[in-house]
Scaffold this motif. Structure first.
Motif, PDB file in Angstrom:
ATOM      1  N   UNK A   1       0.812  -1.209   0.000  1.00  0.00           N
ATOM      2  CA  UNK A   1       0.000   0.000   0.000  1.00  0.00           C
ATOM      3  C   UNK A   1       0.848   1.264   0.000  1.00  0.00           C
ATOM      4  N   UNK A   2       0.209   2.384   0.357  1.00  0.00           N
ATOM      5  CA  UNK A   2       0.911   3.665   0.402  1.00  0.00           C
ATOM      6  C   UNK A   2       2.047   3.618   1.426  1.00  0.00           C
ATOM      7  N   UNK A   3       3.114   4.353   1.140  1.00  0.00           N
ATOM      8  CA  UNK A   3       4.289   4.421   2.015  1.00  0.00           C
ATOM      9  C   UNK A   3       4.877   3.028   2.259  1.00  0.00           C
ATOM     10  N   UNK A   4       4.982   2.266   1.179  1.00  0.00           N
ATOM     11  CA  UNK A   4       5.454   0.882   1.267  1.00  0.00           C
ATOM     12  C   UNK A   4       6.877   0.793   1.801  1.00  0.00           C
ATOM     13  N   UNK A   5       7.649   1.884   1.731  1.00  0.00           N
ATOM     14  CA  UNK A   5       9.039   1.833   2.170  1.00  0.00           C
ATOM     15  C   UNK A   5       9.174   1.483   3.643  1.00  0.00           C
TER      16      UNK A   5
END
Length: 452
Positions: A395-399
């Protein structure tokens, strides 16, 4: 702007390549379609007419507020802490590319590396969207006037995408990374390597490891292969050369506990042009390995002359020359020099042409577009595949979720790691994410092979 969602309409290779060309130019500059039709071959001009039906447009949407409410920002001194994964049914990716459409209209389309890069991106989208159209793509020409106006106003990320990739220009990367931080948009930078481009930005991901990581990898391999006193760092006699050596020496000391394990050989100003350059190196030392820390293409001419002198003056001695990607990418350094000096290069994006997966990709690319792909096509494919898989899995901000994962792609592996200030015991906002995977490739039997 370009919108891409589904597979290109089935056609023969040359027609698909023509359509790809038209996507670049007609959609980026619709007002200039008459001019483009006049310059492009007649067949390509006819194919351009079907473009509006070839790739359906997307609806530009920003991240819903209720989805971002799961992110907690405790203070300006901490990075975002994710309470739970923030997943969406569809993700919009913004790709910023230096297309320079007007200039390329009269160029060689088939061998243009940015066309190949984009074609690789499209093939990855086909794979990512096999079952569901999870990933939608917007492409912006960073040479376009509208982009430059948005850049001045800090509005490149408007409407807000879920992920931005690029741009190429270093100063533009700095500007857009600040906008990404302000709007909390994850940014993938595939073309630059630096620890100074985007400080204090946990939304910034650098896919090329920084310079010091390259140096550490070289030292780590060299000290395993050679004894104390056999490794020389060769530079000109200047401040920059001394700085490079000091860092390499420091890394050797950290790894083996001996600050004199490697030594510095400084070249005199005119030695590469007149007389001998390495007489003292080979007569007064038992050198077996040489490290060339030069990394910029502005040093290409100097590196070429260094390698030419080394090959001529080493006699029958076998040596190994370690270097940065410049040695592999340079067109001046030919196979004869690589063979004579057993060149070993540290790289993050090596493409092994003998890998069956690479061969399969090249066949697929040829069938799809009627062209033999440049390595840039593989890089575009891997980048989009990594971005799409990361979004769909985490998802978002996978880092923040994917740091421990490492996955093989066609060119190499990608492993994200937090880069932070050394004086901080906790993860501070003075950090960003970086791919820390590097390989050592060696010239062996007329080709480069990954060895470490």
């Amino acid at each position: 702007m370009i919108s891409a969602q589904n597979r290109l309409r089935p056609s023969n290779g040359s027609s698909k390549w023509a359509i790809l060309v038209c996507i670049f130019f007609l959609n980026l500059h619709p007002a200039k379609s008459a001019c483009i039709h006049a310059l492009l071959p007649k067949a390509i001009g006819q194919l351009c007419k079907i473009l509006p039906d070839t790739i359906p447009p997307i609806h530009e949407t920003s991240t819903p507020k209720d989805e971002t409410e799961n992110i907690i920002f405790e203070s300006q001194d901490t990075i975002p802490q994710l309470v739970s994964p923030i997943k969406k049914e569809k993700y919009e990716v913004l790709l910023l590319m230096p297309l320079n459409a007007e200039k390329l209209m009269v160029g060689n389309f088939a061998r243009n590396k940015y066309l190949h890069y984009y074609a690789g991106v499209l093939l990855a989208l086909q794979d990512l969207n096999t079952e569901k159209n999870n990933i939608k793509l917007r492409v912006v020409d960073t040479y376009s006037e509208s982009y430059k106006q948005q850049l001045i106003k800090n509005q490149v990320l408007s409407p807000i995408p879920d992920l931005v990739i690029g741009p190429l220009d270093r100063e533009e990367v700095k500007i857009i990374s600040e906008e990404a931080l302000d709007k909390k948009v994850t940014m993938l930078s595939p073309w630059h390597t630096s620890t100074r481009i985007a400080n204090d930005n946990p939304f910034y991901i650098q896919l090329k490891p920084n310079l010091k990581s390259h140096f550490r990898k070289i030292v780590n391999h060299a000290i395993q292969q050679f004894n104390k006193g056999e490794i020389a760092v060769v530079t000109k006699k200047n401040k920059e050369g001394k700085s490079w050596y000091n860092y390499l020496q420091e890394q050797a000391e950290i790894q083996v506990g001996d600050k004199d394990y490697i030594f510095h050989y400084e070249l005199h100003e005119d030695s590469l042009k007149f007389g001998t350059a390495f007489y003292n190196l080979f007569t007064k030392n038992r050198v077996s390995a040489i490290i060339l820390p030069h990394y910029s293409f502005s040093d290409e001419e100097e590196v070429y002359h260094i390698m030419r002198k080394l090959a001529g003056e080493k006699g029958t001695e076998k040596i190994v020359v370690y270097g940065m990607p410049l040695l592999y990418e340079s067109e001046k350094i030919d196979f004869d020099l690589h063979y004579a000096l057993n060149t070993s290069v540290v790289m993050s994006d090596f493409v092994d042409q003998t890998d069956f997966r690479v061969k399969d990709f090249k066949r697929r690319f040829l069938e799809e577009y009627g062209e033999i792909p440049l390595n840039d096509a593989i890089k575009g494919y891997d980048l989009m595949l990594f971005a799409g898989k990361s979004l769909m899995q985490y998802g978002l901000y996978f880092q923040f979720q994917a740091e421990l994962d490492e996955e093989d792609f066609l060119q190499a592996q990608i492993h994200l790691k937090k880069i932070q200030s050394e004086d901080s015991s906790q993860i501070s906002i003075k950090s960003f994410f970086e791919n820390d995977h590097l390989d050592i490739i060696e010239f062996f039997q007329a080709r480069f092979t990954k060895i470490y």
